[in-house]
Enzyme design. Structure first.
Site, PDB file in Angstrom:
ATOM      1  N   ASP A 101       1.041  -0.943   0.123  1.00  0.00           N
ATOM      2  CA  ASP A 101      -0.140   0.029  -0.131  1.00  0.00           C
ATOM      3  C   ASP A 101       0.872   1.333   0.074  1.00  0.00           C
ATOM      4  O   ASP A 101       1.298   1.668  -0.942  1.00  0.00           O
ATOM      5  CB  ASP A 101      -0.807  -0.144   1.453  1.00  0.00           C
ATOM      6  CG  ASP A 101      -1.918   0.891   1.222  1.00  0.00           C
ATOM      7  OD1 ASP A 101      -1.979   1.777   0.602  1.00  0.00           O
ATOM      8  OD2 ASP A 101      -3.193   0.335   1.828  1.00  0.00           O
ATOM      9  N   PHE A 151     -10.887  -1.219  -1.210  1.00  0.00           N
ATOM     10  CA  PHE A 151     -10.678  -2.341   0.255  1.00  0.00           C
ATOM     11  C   PHE A 151     -10.819  -3.621  -0.066  1.00  0.00           C
ATOM     12  O   PHE A 151     -12.055  -4.102  -0.302  1.00  0.00           O
ATOM     13  CB  PHE A 151     -11.486  -1.749   1.296  1.00  0.00           C
ATOM     14  CG  PHE A 151     -11.156  -2.387   2.665  1.00  0.00           C
ATOM     15  CD1 PHE A 151     -10.412  -1.653   3.450  1.00  0.00           C
ATOM     16  CD2 PHE A 151     -11.532  -3.737   2.961  1.00  0.00           C
ATOM     17  CE1 PHE A 151      -9.652  -2.202   4.746  1.00  0.00           C
ATOM     18  CE2 PHE A 151     -10.957  -4.203   4.121  1.00  0.00           C
ATOM     19  CZ  PHE A 151     -10.187  -3.538   5.019  1.00  0.00           C
TER      20      PHE A 151
HETATM   21  C1  PRP Z   1      -0.715  -5.402   5.456  1.00  0.00           C
HETATM   22  C2  PRP Z   1      -0.091  -6.146   4.387  1.00  0.00           C
HETATM   23  C3  PRP Z   1       1.458  -5.483   4.490  1.00  0.00           C
HETATM   24  C4  PRP Z   1       1.089  -4.127   4.796  1.00  0.00           C
HETATM   25  C5  PRP Z   1       0.940  -3.159   3.438  1.00  0.00           C
HETATM   26  O1  PRP Z   1      -0.328  -6.061   6.726  1.00  0.00           O
HETATM   27  O2  PRP Z   1       0.350  -7.445   4.488  1.00  0.00           O
HETATM   28  O3  PRP Z   1       2.520  -6.011   5.404  1.00  0.00           O
HETATM   29  O4  PRP Z   1      -0.226  -4.168   5.457  1.00  0.00           O
HETATM   30  O5  PRP Z   1       0.818  -1.718   3.782  1.00  0.00           O
HETATM   31  P1  PRP Z   1       1.778  -0.357   3.666  1.00  0.00           P
HETATM   32  O6  PRP Z   1       2.627  -0.856   2.342  1.00  0.00           O
HETATM   33  O7  PRP Z   1       0.959   0.637   3.745  1.00  0.00           O
HETATM   34  O8  PRP Z   1       2.783  -0.746   4.779  1.00  0.00           O
HETATM   35  P2  PRP Z   1      -1.379  -5.716   7.858  1.00  0.00           P
HETATM   36  O9  PRP Z   1      -0.516  -4.773   8.761  1.00  0.00           O
HETATM   37  O10 PRP Z   1      -2.576  -5.454   7.463  1.00  0.00           O
HETATM   38  O11 PRP Z   1      -1.111  -7.040   8.471  1.00  0.00           O
HETATM   39  P3  PRP Z   1      -1.648  -8.683   8.196  1.00  0.00           P
HETATM   40  O12 PRP Z   1      -0.833  -9.036   7.171  1.00  0.00           O
HETATM   41  O13 PRP Z   1      -1.620  -9.497   9.468  1.00  0.00           O
HETATM   42  O14 PRP Z   1      -3.351  -8.477   8.062  1.00  0.00           O
END
Ligand code: PRP
Length: 175
Positions: A101, A151
């Site tokens: 993201d 989303f």
């Molecule tokens: C999500 C995804 C990435 C991160 C991406 O993890 O797996 O690690 O967010 O977002 P960014 O590029 O803005 O850093 P999340 O924190 O939702 O944890 P999860 O995988 O346990 O759901």
């Protein structure tokens, strides 16, 4: 209220694309082994499906981080919750993510991993939202799908910890 989920990328399309990326990685790493780093929890499903399709030798390790902090997502501080079990020095490493993201998580992880001196380090993601990128220094080597700023759930991605097990990528219609 139960959420209505619209299919964005159906299961067969996800599977087909993962097979393509796996073939590309297998070609790029011919004669070598790859060490996949699965970033918990979201990346578990993708990592397994990818690993099953690789034709080069594969080893796996897992790590977990969390972002927190007030202000914009780009300023979120990433904290290591679970470190890898094994050193990566001298290994050909691929970090496997479910989604990128802002790039905040990967920006942190790449620096952390580089300091451990792998032979090589590449990034692979199931989904990318390039329009949300804040950390433009994060270069992704293998991307299954680039998507708009929606989303999404399924294939490891959650909404309040639910829907990770959906075998397709969906969008919640009535959030
Ligand atoms: C999500 C995804 C990435 C991160 C991406 O993890 O797996 O690690 O967010 O977002 P960014 O590029 O803005 O850093 P999340 O924190 O939702 O944890 P999860 O995988 O346990 O759901």
């Amino acid at each position: 209220m139960e959420n209505e989920i619209r299919v964005l990328i159906p299961e067969d399309e996800v599977d087909r694309r993962i097979a393509e990326i796996a073939a590309e990685i297998s070609r790029d790493y011919a004669g070598k082994s790859v060490h996949l780093l699965c970033i918990l929890k979201g990346s578990v499903f993708f990592t397994c499906e990818l690993a099953k399709r690789l034709t080069v030798p594969v080893t796996l390790d897992f790590m977990s981080c969390s972002s927190y902090g007030s202000g914009t997502i780009s300023k979120g501080i990433v904290r290591l919750v679970k470190d890898l079990d094994e050193p990566i020095e001298g290994r050909d490493v691929i970090i496997v993510e479910d989604i990128i993201d802002s790039g905040n998580t990967l920006s942190y992880l790449v620096e952390l991993m580089k300091a451990r001196k792998p032979a090589s380090l590449k990034l692979c993601t199931l989904l990318d939202k390039p329009s949300r990128r804040v950390h433009h220094e994060v270069k992704v080597d293998y991307t299954c799908f680039s998507i708009e700023d929606l989303f999404v759930v399924g294939y490891g991605l959650d909404y309040d910890q639910h829907y990770r097990n959906l075998p397709y990528i969906g969008v919640i219609e009535n959030e």
